[in-house]
Design a protein around this motif. Sequence first.
Motif, PDB file in Angstrom:
ATOM      1  N   HIS A  54       0.831  -1.215   0.000  1.00 24.68           N
ATOM      2  CA  HIS A  54       0.000   0.000   0.000  1.00 24.68           C
ATOM      3  C   HIS A  54       0.865   1.264   0.000  1.00 24.68           C
ATOM      4  O   HIS A  54       0.571   2.204  -0.741  1.00 24.68           O
ATOM      5  N   HIS A 141       3.231   9.626   5.052  1.00 24.01           N
ATOM      6  CA  HIS A 141       2.289   8.517   4.908  1.00 24.01           C
ATOM      7  C   HIS A 141       2.943   7.192   5.285  1.00 24.01           C
ATOM      8  O   HIS A 141       2.382   6.400   6.048  1.00 24.01           O
ATOM      9  N   HIS A 145       2.141   4.598   8.419  1.00 22.39           N
ATOM     10  CA  HIS A 145       1.879   3.160   8.291  1.00 22.39           C
ATOM     11  C   HIS A 145       2.867   2.341   9.108  1.00 22.39           C
ATOM     12  O   HIS A 145       2.515   1.277   9.622  1.00 22.39           O
TER      13      HIS A 145
HETATM   14 FE    FE Z   1      -2.513   4.774   3.849  1.00 24.07          FE
END
Ligand code: FE
Length: 439
Positions: A54, A141, A145
């Motif tokens: 991701h 980001h 995560h």
């Molecule tokens: Fe994300």
Amino acid sequence: ADMSTEDGIKERVAAELEAVRRRSLGLTVDVLDTGELTAQHSPLMSPLVWDLAHVGNYEEQWLVRAAAGDAPLRPEIDRLYDAFEHPRADRVALPLLPPREARSYLDQVRSRVLDSLGRVRFTPDRPLLAGGFVYGMVVQHEHQHDETMLATHQLRRGGPVLDERPAPVPGAPPGPAEVLVGEGPFTMGTDGGGDPWSYDNERPAHTVHLPAYWIDAAPVANRAYLEFVADGGYDHPRWWTPAGWEWRNRSGKRTPAFWAREGGQWTRRRFGRTEPLPPDEPVQHVCWYEADAYARWAGKRLPTEAEWEKAARFDPATGTSRRFPWGDADPGPDHANLGQRRLGPAPAGAFPAGASPYGCRQMIGDVWEWTSTDFTGYPGFAVFPYAEYSEVFFGTGYKVLRGGSWATHPSVARATFRNWDYPIRRQIFAGFRCARDAA
Ligand code: FE
Ligand code: AVJ
């Protein structure tokens, strides 16, 4: 890096991209086998291999496609890694890239990004690129995560796989238990001047007037929380809101997550180790309802988000708001416990050099702090660059958390940064401090 020139920003971008990737690999393919990477360790979390691909797909969408304008690499996997398409509990059943493939996808994306970095111009007329914003967004980001992946590690069964790396904690003379914040206005939020990589939800800067209040100088420690437990705090509905009492009944919880009572001693489980509960450490893994109930039992309340931010960064001597409690300098090891330097919080009351002008310690780092405020946009909020980062969560039952934890990277920990979660969540590295009216 010299952040006043485009080359300086690019140098920093390349270094930060490299550093965050090392961290991601250190939480996944470097330490766990395929079975562990593809397993569902908790219905609350994604398989680690989902997080890994991701962050690569996010990097492809924002840096390869949007920033550089290059052709998509693997558009057919966009939906697999779209967080809105599949709830976390369902991701284990998807045809995810196996760890080896995920790893090579990440490498491919990254080499495209580094190939294009030199020719992308950070011109002020493209807000996505000005000051290198979108590169900073992608770095932040991945770091976020990585903190989520640490929560997955904490939930996983089995022996330890993460290194302890105990960072020294600077000595701290004891300070007052609470500090008084006088009545008056302060500047909340930012226009991005000192923090060009700040998120849309931190903007715009605006003036907030607050009546006088007292706020704890440090996060609530396990020792104090144990008194609440021992006093039957979980058995008296008068400390709980109706929704909190319902959560208490439904969940059956009577202590913070990962606590146990063994042979007359309190223990806690931490990344595959069971150890005596350290009384001086800030309490972690409590949900908002537990924090709120404790505060009422203590004759106090949770601070509002504005009260938290004013205590953290307003300097009454100059009438201005700082980037961090200690000033505008980036966090150093004496200011705060950040970035997974340890695998847990430092004792409550540590880091005197990181105190705010009012004398609050550990506002940044150690544990996220629950506030009483629902997550919404500031007056004048404008989506930038996409609504699915913040706006879609406004007003839908999330509570704001502030300050970052020991697991939060410095690039995502500033006095204006806003986090949010449901009031029932306990897997995040969250604790709290209390406040009360001065009147
Ligand atoms: Fe994300
Ligand atoms: C800001 C931590 C609530 O993890 O859901 C990650 C950050 N946004 N990918 C989350 C985020 C998109 C977000 N939090």
